[in-house]
Write a protein that holds these residues in place. Sequence first.
Motif, mmCIF file in Angstrom:
data_model
loop_
_atom_site.group_PDB
_atom_site.id
_atom_site.type_symbol
_atom_site.label_atom_id
_atom_site.label_comp_id
_atom_site.label_asym_id
_atom_site.label_seq_id
_atom_site.Cartn_x
_atom_site.Cartn_y
_atom_site.Cartn_z
ATOM 1 N N LEU A 255 5.307 0.369 -32.708
ATOM 2 C CA LEU A 255 6.249 1.459 -32.970
ATOM 3 C C LEU A 255 5.489 2.768 -33.023
ATOM 4 C CD1 LEU A 255 8.432 -0.195 -35.752
ATOM 5 C CD2 LEU A 255 8.777 -0.182 -33.287
ATOM 6 N N GLU A 256 6.142 3.803 -32.564
ATOM 7 C CA GLU A 256 5.487 5.106 -32.463
ATOM 8 C C GLU A 256 6.433 6.178 -32.974
ATOM 9 O OE1 GLU A 256 4.269 5.915 -28.452
ATOM 10 O OE2 GLU A 256 4.308 8.068 -28.784
ATOM 11 N N LEU A 257 5.992 6.921 -33.962
ATOM 12 C CA LEU A 257 6.791 8.025 -34.493
ATOM 13 C C LEU A 257 6.127 9.346 -34.126
ATOM 14 C CD1 LEU A 257 7.910 5.622 -36.190
ATOM 15 C CD2 LEU A 257 8.127 7.217 -38.095
ATOM 16 N N GLY A 258 6.777 10.091 -33.243
ATOM 17 C CA GLY A 258 6.297 11.412 -32.894
ATOM 18 C C GLY A 258 6.736 12.427 -33.942
ATOM 19 N N PRO A 259 6.456 13.695 -33.702
ATOM 20 C CA PRO A 259 6.826 14.716 -34.689
ATOM 21 C C PRO A 259 8.321 14.714 -35.020
ATOM 22 C CG PRO A 259 5.299 15.611 -33.076
ATOM 23 C CD PRO A 259 5.668 14.251 -32.587
ATOM 24 N N TYR B 57 12.791 2.575 -35.691
ATOM 25 C CA TYR B 57 11.695 2.305 -36.612
ATOM 26 C C TYR B 57 12.173 1.812 -37.975
ATOM 27 C CZ TYR B 57 12.940 7.145 -37.682
ATOM 28 O OH TYR B 57 13.632 8.287 -37.970
ATOM 29 N N PHE C 220 4.351 0.976 -43.009
ATOM 30 C CA PHE C 220 5.595 1.290 -43.695
ATOM 31 C C PHE C 220 5.522 0.853 -45.153
ATOM 32 C CE2 PHE C 220 7.525 1.116 -39.351
ATOM 33 C CZ PHE C 220 8.115 2.368 -39.368
ATOM 34 N N VAL D 98 2.592 0.975 -37.869
ATOM 35 C CA VAL D 98 3.324 1.968 -37.083
ATOM 36 C C VAL D 98 2.345 3.063 -36.671
ATOM 37 C CG1 VAL D 98 4.017 3.206 -39.187
ATOM 38 C CG2 VAL D 98 5.307 3.555 -37.084
ATOM 39 N N LEU D 99 2.564 3.620 -35.494
ATOM 40 C CA LEU D 99 1.715 4.722 -35.020
ATOM 41 C C LEU D 99 2.381 6.055 -35.301
ATOM 42 C CD1 LEU D 99 0.570 3.290 -31.559
ATOM 43 C CD2 LEU D 99 -0.725 3.361 -33.709
ATOM 44 N N LEU D 100 1.610 6.984 -35.791
ATOM 45 C CA LEU D 100 2.081 8.346 -36.037
ATOM 46 C C LEU D 100 1.421 9.263 -35.013
ATOM 47 C CD1 LEU D 100 1.754 8.321 -39.920
ATOM 48 C CD2 LEU D 100 3.830 8.001 -38.562
ATOM 49 N N ARG D 101 2.273 9.883 -34.205
ATOM 50 C CA ARG D 101 1.754 10.798 -33.180
ATOM 51 C C ARG D 101 2.117 12.221 -33.597
ATOM 52 N NH1 ARG D 101 4.785 12.742 -29.393
ATOM 53 N NH2 ARG D 101 6.235 10.986 -29.363
ATOM 54 N N ASP D 102 1.100 13.032 -33.787
ATOM 55 C CA ASP D 102 1.358 14.397 -34.256
ATOM 56 C C ASP D 102 1.422 15.397 -33.117
ATOM 57 O OD1 ASP D 102 1.421 13.514 -36.920
ATOM 58 O OD2 ASP D 102 -0.767 13.504 -36.963
ATOM 59 N N GLU E 112 10.489 12.168 -34.874
ATOM 60 C CA GLU E 112 10.848 10.999 -35.675
ATOM 61 C C GLU E 112 10.296 11.119 -37.091
ATOM 62 O OE1 GLU E 112 9.408 10.760 -32.613
ATOM 63 O OE2 GLU E 112 11.243 10.319 -31.519
ATOM 64 N N GLN E 113 9.094 11.661 -37.211
ATOM 65 C CA GLN E 113 8.532 11.838 -38.558
ATOM 66 C C GLN E 113 9.370 12.839 -39.364
ATOM 67 O OE1 GLN E 113 4.160 12.228 -38.780
ATOM 68 N NE2 GLN E 113 4.111 11.667 -36.631
ATOM 69 N N LYS F 281 12.639 11.132 -40.311
ATOM 70 C CA LYS F 281 12.425 10.118 -41.354
ATOM 71 C C LYS F 281 12.464 10.759 -42.741
ATOM 72 C CE LYS F 281 9.425 6.373 -42.876
ATOM 73 N NZ LYS F 281 9.544 6.772 -44.278
#
Lengths: 724, 100
Positions: A390-394, A377, B59, B44-48, A396-397, A400
């Motif tokens: 792009l996909e940021l799961g818990p 990312y 971004f 960007v996608l944020l998956r919780d 990756e978040q 980051k």
Amino acid sequence: MLKIVGYTDRPSVRPGESLAFKVSCEAGATEFEAEIQRLICGDDSPHGPGFKAEPVAASVNGRYPGRKQRINAGSFGIIDAGVEMAAGARFAVTVFVQPTWLAKRAEQAVMACRTPTQGRPGWTLLLDETGRPRFELTDGERHVAVTLDRALPERRWSQLLLVADPSVQQRITLVHRLVSPLPGEDVELKVIADLTFPPPPFHGIPVTIAAELAAIDGPRLLTTRHFDGRIEAPVILPPGELEVGHWDFSIGIDTQTITDISRHGRHGRLVNLPTRAVTGANWKGQTLRWSERPDLYGAIHFHSDDLHDMQWETDFSWTIPPNLPSGVYAARVSCAGGGEDYLPFFVLPAKTAKKAPVAFLASTFTFLAYANSHHGYEDSLSEVCYGALLELGPTEQFLKERRDFGISLYDRHRDGSGGVYSSWHRPILNTRPKRALWNFNADLHVVDWLTETDQAFDVITDDRIHEEGLALLSDYRCIVTGSHPEYHSTAMLDAFDAYLQAGGRLMYLGGNGFYWRVATHADLPGVIEVRRGEAGTRCFELPAGERFHSFSGEWGGLWRSNGRAPQALVGVGFVAEGFDENSHFVRTEGSFEPRAKFIFEGIGPEERIGDFGVLGGAAGYELDAADPELGTPPHALVLARSVEHSNVYLLTPEEMLAGFPGTDAIENPRVRAELVYFETAKGGGVFSTGSITWAASLSHDGYQNNVARITGNVLRRFIDPKPL
Amino acid sequence: MYEIDPTRLDLAEEFRRKPYGRHSAELQRVLNRMRTEPFDGHYVLLRDGRFGPYRLGRFGATPADPITPTGHVFQSLREAEWIVFKMRWKRLTGQDLALD
């Protein structure tokens, strides 16, 4: 926000060996629970085989006090013994400096000699927020500082000279000299300030390089004002007299020691793995190999996000019981609020134990290479390469926000330079079950299939093959890899070569395998180094002259570039990749050869192989194919070939001498995976799938499918001692 | 630089029907243009949760800068792909994508 994370002190153990577990409750929980589990399958996706783990009745299972543990990221050098200078002594400092991240707009200490106590008496030579050189001196109560009004240029060498002279002229002189000035630039600028009080005495105050010492917390040094960039030849001296300290970084490039060549011998050490074997101020392309002219490699590149060992306190240790079966294990740790983490480790059988016929190879070097990766990312081209948002799961978040968990060998440091070292001694949050189906979690599909089909197997690891070589492999009739065994050392390839020449059998159930060369260091267990060169699919290219490993002196890059292409070992090598949609194989003529009959027992001649699976198809992500010019044996059989890949499946750079239109799977027939089989000396053999997603199709339809059948057919024959 | 033809609604329909996998050459050009937007402001996608839902974000100027949520929330990746496609279509052609 991940509430609890942790790590083990090493990746692999045998019965009788002890393993330390280190846990941090990141959200402030005051206690946590731990349970040892044997991992079978980490794929908890809705269409997958489901998460499977078996609890182990371990003595260490239970509740433990929890707390958030500290991290001190950022590399630096330290001379623990410090220097000796009397109160009021005049002294001078010279050093070559090349800053690489002025945009962070923070103070960056080049050298310091500060006591980590109240008032922190001592001095610091630093760059201020704008990159201007600055010198600070304090006796704990009084302060003096001088700043030179010219910023150092980024990524160019400068020399700094500081003289503090209380004896005669009572002044401080700070000089900035450009090593290679551009037209119109002043070579040298100087600033002079009054020295309003005599320098305090320096008795054993540690000298730090690229950071300032703020506190000492047990074994951990807590530092601040980290410098990003290169430093060379720091010297402390009373003017006109013998040096107090002169640290020559061209000595011991393959170590974590910095050598004082003054008469005092005040040697220092490096913390958090700054990059060595980098070019210095006097390198102009005279050689590309640091070991030929170490004098040209007298610099060290420090990064504020370097990390070696988090040095967390151990919460519990477990001696592996003698009766614990070999396998993939983890300590599941959990805390209030739903916090959960799995700390994986791999248990090999005791050396004297009866071995299973099959060994599953856990790709610990590959897991390290991708450890806590950000590249997916942080590169603006990722989306077009992946063919998906792009996909940021818990995880990756979290990563980051937490650069202090270190970077992977795919990432650039914050200053833009590429990462070359990766360490196990930190939570590696993408080597976990219940995460993306990539590397560790995808490899568990193989473990799951072996388990569900009641195949007895042991687990071995990259790091142990590297250490033990052929002796470890030769215990087994067949070695089975995971989905992506990408990183290998010279010792590992030597071991595989010898194993196959001695009649061993290898099932390479992945893609993009045996691709990059890795170096290790005997003094740094759990750490690998990768020097990426001018070929290969890569996120960065290291600077010219810096492609030999510091640990081993070996040329880095692709094994293909080192004369040991994967095609020569396993019949196939990396040719293409894409990540949007996966496909399937169709049989080729080779599959109907009598030699291949055992492989296709029960498979129809027209069957589409692997047009199913957790990831949509058995041919996908990264693809390998045969290439006789690169070493695929002439008798190797290409059994099947993948078809119908998408537009974003593209040839790899090393497959092209120049860019040309038509490198995607729509137009280019070389974009494909190939299933390959061949016999080796003394009745051995190799079976390669050439696709990362092969393993993700094994569980389809209750493990009754043609991917599982082919894999099972090969495995049964490969563990049969009858020569192939 | 390739410019997206706002009259080619057939390409948008092709994407809506099949966001992943093999595409026509012309649709791939559209996607290449859309997906190579600069890092600053890139979607960007944020998956919780483990498998969704997905919050859309953008971004900042550098990877170190925070992601700014746009307020969009999606229950599936396909839904997210389609909405972002429409937003990019609007930005790159200046015209709304009138397929719904």
